[in-house]
Design a protein around this motif. Structure first.
Motif, PDB file in Angstrom:
ATOM      1  N   GLY A   1       0.611  -0.923  -0.140  1.00 49.53           N
ATOM      2  CA  GLY A   1      -0.156  -0.285   0.005  1.00 49.53           C
ATOM      3  C   GLY A   1       0.505   1.709  -0.553  1.00 49.53           C
ATOM      4  O   GLY A   1       1.675   1.250  -0.237  1.00 49.53           O
TER       5      GLY A   1
ATOM      6  N   GLU B   1      -3.905   2.129   5.004  1.00 49.86           N
ATOM      7  CA  GLU B   1      -4.404   0.436   4.394  1.00 49.86           C
ATOM      8  C   GLU B   1      -2.619   0.259   4.578  1.00 49.86           C
ATOM      9  O   GLU B   1      -2.397  -1.294   5.300  1.00 49.86           O
ATOM     10  CB  GLU B   1      -4.485   0.640   2.891  1.00 49.86           C
ATOM     11  CG  GLU B   1      -4.105  -0.563   2.271  1.00 49.86           C
ATOM     12  CD  GLU B   1      -3.998  -0.249   0.884  1.00 49.86           C
ATOM     13  OE1 GLU B   1      -3.525  -1.255  -0.481  1.00 49.86           O
ATOM     14  OE2 GLU B   1      -3.578   0.590   0.242  1.00 49.86           O
ATOM     15  N   SER B   2      -1.658   0.052   4.514  1.00 52.70           N
ATOM     16  CA  SER B   2       0.056   0.143   5.197  1.00 52.70           C
ATOM     17  C   SER B   2      -0.406  -0.630   5.948  1.00 52.70           C
ATOM     18  O   SER B   2       0.689  -1.553   6.619  1.00 52.70           O
ATOM     19  CB  SER B   2       0.768   1.773   4.110  1.00 52.70           C
ATOM     20  OG  SER B   2       0.497   2.517   4.810  1.00 52.70           O
TER      21      SER B   2
END
Length: 218
Positions: free
Chosen positions: A88, A116-117
């Motif tokens: 991400g 997200e990451s």
């Protein structure tokens, strides 16, 4: 000035010029002179070290070597060192590599993760082998070694050696995940496992979604 002195003068002048701007020619002239004493020939060879040509060439090589050395630490190497993969979007806020000579250096990376990451990274860490195992093994301490879990010790050691790691992740508190190097011996894990000399520190701030990585090579 007779022709013999003129010839000798120009011969010496040519030697001095070749010594200063093109030492190979200077060395060749002494090498071919079989009548010259060995001691004088050795001094001639040694003097080339201080030739302006040699000094300038050495300085240029050193400058180019330092100029082309990486000024930042590889993100891929960081991921391998921590047994993670950044999936991400993320932003590298800092990537500094400060050298202490040619081989030794101190690197620091700050990475700001997106939602997200960050979620991907936390999932990887929590599912990784030996996650949150907080145990030292006192490898060279005979008294504490008797109390140590030797089975776990060899499991951890073989895993780290196989994956080229020096540690694993532990949860320091509700807001921080640390990279932890267990005490396998009285020398750094990098030296014990890989015959290298480096130290890794890393922590993930759950609150700020900030990954900090420090690598010290010595």
């Amino acid at each position: 000035m007779n022709s013999h002195k003129i010839k000798k003068f120009f011969k010496i002048l040519l030697l001095l010029i070749s010594w200063a701007i093109f030492p190979p020619l200077f060395l060749l002239s002494f090498f071919l002179n079989k009548n010259l004493e060995k001691s004088k020939r050795r001094w001639a060879y040694f003097s080339v070290i201080f030739s302006p040509f040699t000094l300038i060439l050495t300085a240029l090589i050193v400058y180019l070597s330092l100029a082309y050395l990486p000024q930042s630490f590889s993100i891929d190497t960081m991921e391998e060192s921590l047994n993670i993969k950044l999936i991400g979007d993320y932003h590298v806020e800092k990537n500094d590599l400060i050298r202490n000579g040619r081989q030794d250096y101190h690197a620091k990376i700050l990475i700001k993760l997106t939602d997200e990451s960050f979620v991907n990274l936390v999932n990887q860490i929590e599912k990784s082998p030996f996650y949150n195992l907080k145990q030292d093994f006192y490898g060279n301490d005979e008294e504490n070694w008797k109390k140590s879990d030797t089975l776990t010790y060899w499991k951890v050691r073989k895993y780290l050696e196989k994956r080229k790691l020096t540690g694993y992740r532990v949860k320091q508190d509700n807001s921080t995940l640390n990279f932890y190097e267990p005490l396998l011996s009285d020398i750094p894990n990098s030296s014990l496992l890989f015959d290298e000399a480096y130290k890794i520190e890393a922590w993930l701030s759950m609150k700020d979604k900030l990954l900090t990585f420090v690598y010290v090579k010595y």
